[in-house]
Design an enzyme around this catalytic site. Sequence first.
Site, mmCIF file in Angstrom:
data_model
loop_
_atom_site.group_PDB
_atom_site.id
_atom_site.type_symbol
_atom_site.label_atom_id
_atom_site.label_comp_id
_atom_site.label_asym_id
_atom_site.label_seq_id
_atom_site.Cartn_x
_atom_site.Cartn_y
_atom_site.Cartn_z
ATOM 1 N N SER A 5 -1.842 -0.073 -18.901
ATOM 2 C CA SER A 5 -2.977 -0.078 -17.973
ATOM 3 C C SER A 5 -3.039 1.262 -17.230
ATOM 4 O O SER A 5 -4.118 1.804 -16.984
ATOM 5 C CB SER A 5 -2.828 -1.198 -16.945
ATOM 6 O OG SER A 5 -3.365 -2.393 -17.451
ATOM 7 N N ASP A 16 8.106 3.411 -13.077
ATOM 8 C CA ASP A 16 7.493 4.662 -12.603
ATOM 9 C C ASP A 16 5.993 4.731 -12.867
ATOM 10 O O ASP A 16 5.480 5.764 -13.301
ATOM 11 C CB ASP A 16 8.198 5.880 -13.227
ATOM 12 C CG ASP A 16 9.584 6.080 -12.653
ATOM 13 O OD1 ASP A 16 9.763 5.801 -11.455
ATOM 14 O OD2 ASP A 16 10.490 6.480 -13.410
ATOM 15 N N LYS A 73 -2.327 -2.389 -8.014
ATOM 16 C CA LYS A 73 -2.637 -2.807 -9.389
ATOM 17 C C LYS A 73 -2.063 -4.177 -9.669
ATOM 18 O O LYS A 73 -0.938 -4.471 -9.264
ATOM 19 C CB LYS A 73 -1.990 -1.767 -10.333
ATOM 20 C CG LYS A 73 -2.291 -1.929 -11.775
ATOM 21 C CD LYS A 73 -3.314 -0.902 -12.227
ATOM 22 C CE LYS A 73 -3.895 -1.205 -13.576
ATOM 23 N NZ LYS A 73 -4.698 -2.425 -13.621
ATOM 24 N N HIS A 119 0.828 -1.204 0.000
ATOM 25 C CA HIS A 119 0.000 0.000 0.000
ATOM 26 C C HIS A 119 0.866 1.258 0.000
ATOM 27 O O HIS A 119 0.375 2.325 0.353
ATOM 28 C CB HIS A 119 -0.904 0.012 1.238
ATOM 29 C CG HIS A 119 -1.917 -1.091 1.239
ATOM 30 N ND1 HIS A 119 -2.438 -1.643 2.370
ATOM 31 C CD2 HIS A 119 -2.507 -1.765 0.213
ATOM 32 C CE1 HIS A 119 -3.309 -2.596 2.063
ATOM 33 N NE2 HIS A 119 -3.356 -2.696 0.758
ATOM 34 N N HIS A 120 2.132 1.123 -0.370
ATOM 35 C CA HIS A 120 2.985 2.322 -0.309
ATOM 36 C C HIS A 120 2.476 3.387 -1.280
ATOM 37 O O HIS A 120 2.713 4.569 -1.094
ATOM 38 C CB HIS A 120 4.459 1.967 -0.565
ATOM 39 C CG HIS A 120 4.815 1.805 -2.008
ATOM 40 N ND1 HIS A 120 5.429 2.796 -2.741
ATOM 41 C CD2 HIS A 120 4.638 0.763 -2.856
ATOM 42 C CE1 HIS A 120 5.602 2.355 -3.983
ATOM 43 N NE2 HIS A 120 5.146 1.138 -4.074
ATOM 44 N N LYS A 123 -2.447 -8.796 -6.923
ATOM 45 C CA LYS A 123 -2.749 -9.850 -7.893
ATOM 46 C C LYS A 123 -3.989 -10.599 -7.443
ATOM 47 O O LYS A 123 -4.249 -10.696 -6.238
ATOM 48 C CB LYS A 123 -1.577 -10.845 -7.992
ATOM 49 C CG LYS A 123 -1.533 -11.583 -9.294
ATOM 50 C CD LYS A 123 -0.923 -10.723 -10.383
ATOM 51 C CE LYS A 123 -0.898 -11.385 -11.719
ATOM 52 N NZ LYS A 123 -0.115 -10.586 -12.677
HETATM 53 P P1 NAD Z 1 -2.627 -16.368 -21.918
HETATM 54 O O1 NAD Z 1 -3.588 -17.200 -21.154
HETATM 55 O O2 NAD Z 1 -3.153 -15.407 -22.912
HETATM 56 O O3 NAD Z 1 -1.559 -17.273 -22.694
HETATM 57 C C1 NAD Z 1 -0.774 -18.265 -22.099
HETATM 58 C C2 NAD Z 1 -0.449 -19.295 -23.172
HETATM 59 O O4 NAD Z 1 0.500 -20.229 -22.647
HETATM 60 C C3 NAD Z 1 -1.677 -20.103 -23.626
HETATM 61 O O5 NAD Z 1 -1.739 -20.122 -25.026
HETATM 62 C C4 NAD Z 1 -1.428 -21.485 -23.024
HETATM 63 O O6 NAD Z 1 -2.010 -22.522 -23.783
HETATM 64 C C5 NAD Z 1 0.098 -21.541 -23.067
HETATM 65 N N1 NAD Z 1 0.671 -22.542 -22.155
HETATM 66 C C6 NAD Z 1 0.230 -22.957 -20.943
HETATM 67 N N2 NAD Z 1 1.055 -23.888 -20.424
HETATM 68 C C7 NAD Z 1 2.044 -24.070 -21.328
HETATM 69 C C8 NAD Z 1 3.185 -24.919 -21.386
HETATM 70 N N3 NAD Z 1 3.480 -25.754 -20.394
HETATM 71 N N4 NAD Z 1 3.972 -24.847 -22.484
HETATM 72 C C9 NAD Z 1 3.705 -24.000 -23.499
HETATM 73 N N5 NAD Z 1 2.625 -23.181 -23.498
HETATM 74 C C10 NAD Z 1 1.813 -23.215 -22.441
HETATM 75 O O7 NAD Z 1 -1.753 -15.639 -20.787
HETATM 76 P P2 NAD Z 1 -0.885 -14.314 -20.947
HETATM 77 O O8 NAD Z 1 -1.716 -13.171 -20.540
HETATM 78 O O9 NAD Z 1 -0.201 -14.328 -22.262
HETATM 79 O O10 NAD Z 1 0.175 -14.530 -19.776
HETATM 80 C C11 NAD Z 1 1.353 -15.309 -19.958
HETATM 81 C C12 NAD Z 1 2.375 -14.912 -18.900
HETATM 82 O O11 NAD Z 1 2.649 -13.509 -19.008
HETATM 83 C C13 NAD Z 1 1.947 -15.145 -17.454
HETATM 84 O O12 NAD Z 1 3.083 -15.497 -16.693
HETATM 85 C C14 NAD Z 1 1.455 -13.774 -17.022
HETATM 86 O O13 NAD Z 1 1.541 -13.589 -15.613
HETATM 87 C C15 NAD Z 1 2.445 -12.887 -17.751
HETATM 88 N N6 NAD Z 1 1.983 -11.502 -17.953
HETATM 89 C C16 NAD Z 1 0.834 -11.234 -18.641
HETATM 90 C C17 NAD Z 1 0.460 -9.896 -18.840
HETATM 91 C C18 NAD Z 1 -0.752 -9.519 -19.657
HETATM 92 O O14 NAD Z 1 -0.923 -8.316 -19.931
HETATM 93 N N7 NAD Z 1 -1.582 -10.438 -20.098
HETATM 94 C C19 NAD Z 1 1.232 -8.862 -18.303
HETATM 95 C C20 NAD Z 1 2.406 -9.180 -17.624
HETATM 96 C C21 NAD Z 1 2.772 -10.509 -17.461
#
Ligand code: NAD
Length: 468
Positions: free
Chosen positions: A360, A97, A68, A62-63, A104
């Site tokens: 975002s 920043d 988000k 909460h700093h 989460k």
């Molecule tokens: P998503 O659900 O859109 O896509 C994930 C993909 O990974 C899917 O197509 C799924 O089938 C595939 N997958 C799952 N297990 C797998 C495996 N063992 N081997 C290969 N492929 C596999 O999710 P996303 O939003 O793209 O998020 C992916 C990562 O990015 C997560 O770690 C998430 O925390 C991180 N992330 C996402 C965002 C965002 O804006 N969506 C932002 C920052 C970080």
Amino acid sequence: MKKKTFFQRVSGYVDQAAKFTQYPTGLIKQIKECNSIYKFNFPVKVGKEYEVITGYRVQHSHHRLPVKGGIRFSENVHEDEVKALAALMTYKCALVDVPFGGAKGGVRINTRNYSEETLEAITRRYTTELINKNFISPALDVPAPDYGTGAREMAWIADTYSTFRPEEINSNGCVTGKPVSMHGIRGRTEATGRGVFFGLREVVNMAEDMEKIGLTPGLEGKKVIVQGLGNVGYHAAKYLQEGGVIIIGIAEYNGGVYDPNGLDVEEVRQKMTDTGTVMDYKNAKNVEDANALLEYECDILVPAALEGQITIDNAPRIKAKIVGEAANGPITAGAEEILLQKGIMIIPDLYLNAGGVTVSYFEWLKNLSHVSFGRMDKRYEELTNTSMIKAMEEAIGQPISHIYRDRLIKGPNELDIVNSGLEETMVNAYQDVREIMLRDSIPDLRTACFVTSVSKVATSYISRGIFP
Ligand code: NAD
């Protein structure tokens, strides 16, 4: 030795970073802890039966408010994972920043087992639980998409929130990653992947860093393997390909494809949408055990699926020169040591995937100001630019080529402004971290990122008079 949990791993990075700072132990302890953890169970009717679904929302710090962080739908969701991801959000926001604390959310479901109707019921009920406990609002806690969720789920969340709080004038800012038609922002869907591209481009443009790992500078011609062709993986692969790399491998949960001459990202994605698998794509080689693709020869490996994909088991066999963490936490602590010893450069998640939260933030600003970027000044800028070009043409006595003319006259629209803000953020953040790394002789990029973030969070606590 007992394996560290994901949250312990993130806290360990803070401890490691603290060694390069002078902050009191109490302050570092406060920075590491999760401020609020909310776990709840709720019933949802699936067919004729009721199922009890488990949900979480963790506010790590909460700093700064609001906090988000995305909402994950996955059958592997558990408290430690949500805590770790929330903590990563705090450090990520600080690094680029974005003036938010970290949070989460998670719902323990496999989205493939539910109809769209049931997913909507689950999302709306989850949101109601958050509203009841003040764990969602534009001023306090603003979720976003993550693994297993996207614009559709964000629209359900925004709609549920504004139904409960119709009098709140800023209610659209309760969640980001919404469809543009529901007060989202252009460029948010692709922002994380686009940010991965900007980040990797910046990293490989540093000639002296590339020389150390035996690579030439620049993205052109670099061979890349991507794990996960979801939101982040697909967009990262698409922009990297447009930037000149050759995507030689794509791994999905149910199989992968490999072609040393390059895969067409758009076509492979279309194939996955149509058939549910990336396999059997043209002349590419099928890789049944897609995890094996992580160990193939390449310049850059981009894990973009889930955490814990590179472990002490497969790390010794990783051949990439650079691992770019598009996913959160894809490398375990033990594996990290092995990769660093092998001289592999790791581009940490809290930097590389920060593009999503950056855009975002822009969406939240748009929602609070109730006007889209560019609407007020685009036309005015175009008029001013036209006058300037006319004056220039008069002065030089000849017209300017229409290609330059159009480019010089055009005022920026919302997407132009978002992409330029994103690029600026990713470039500046990397240069800041690199400078601190060189200044303090920090051995690796992850520690340098954490030193940068922890210093900013500490300064925020100190400036509020909470710590001396
Ligand atoms: P998503 O659900 O859109 O896509 C994930 C993909 O990974 C899917 O197509 C799924 O089938 C595939 N997958 C799952 N297990 C797998 C495996 N063992 N081997 C290969 N492929 C596999 O999710 P996303 O939003 O793209 O998020 C992916 C990562 O990015 C997560 O770690 C998430 O925390 C991180 N992330 C996402 C965002 C965002 O804006 N969506 C932002 C920052 C970080």
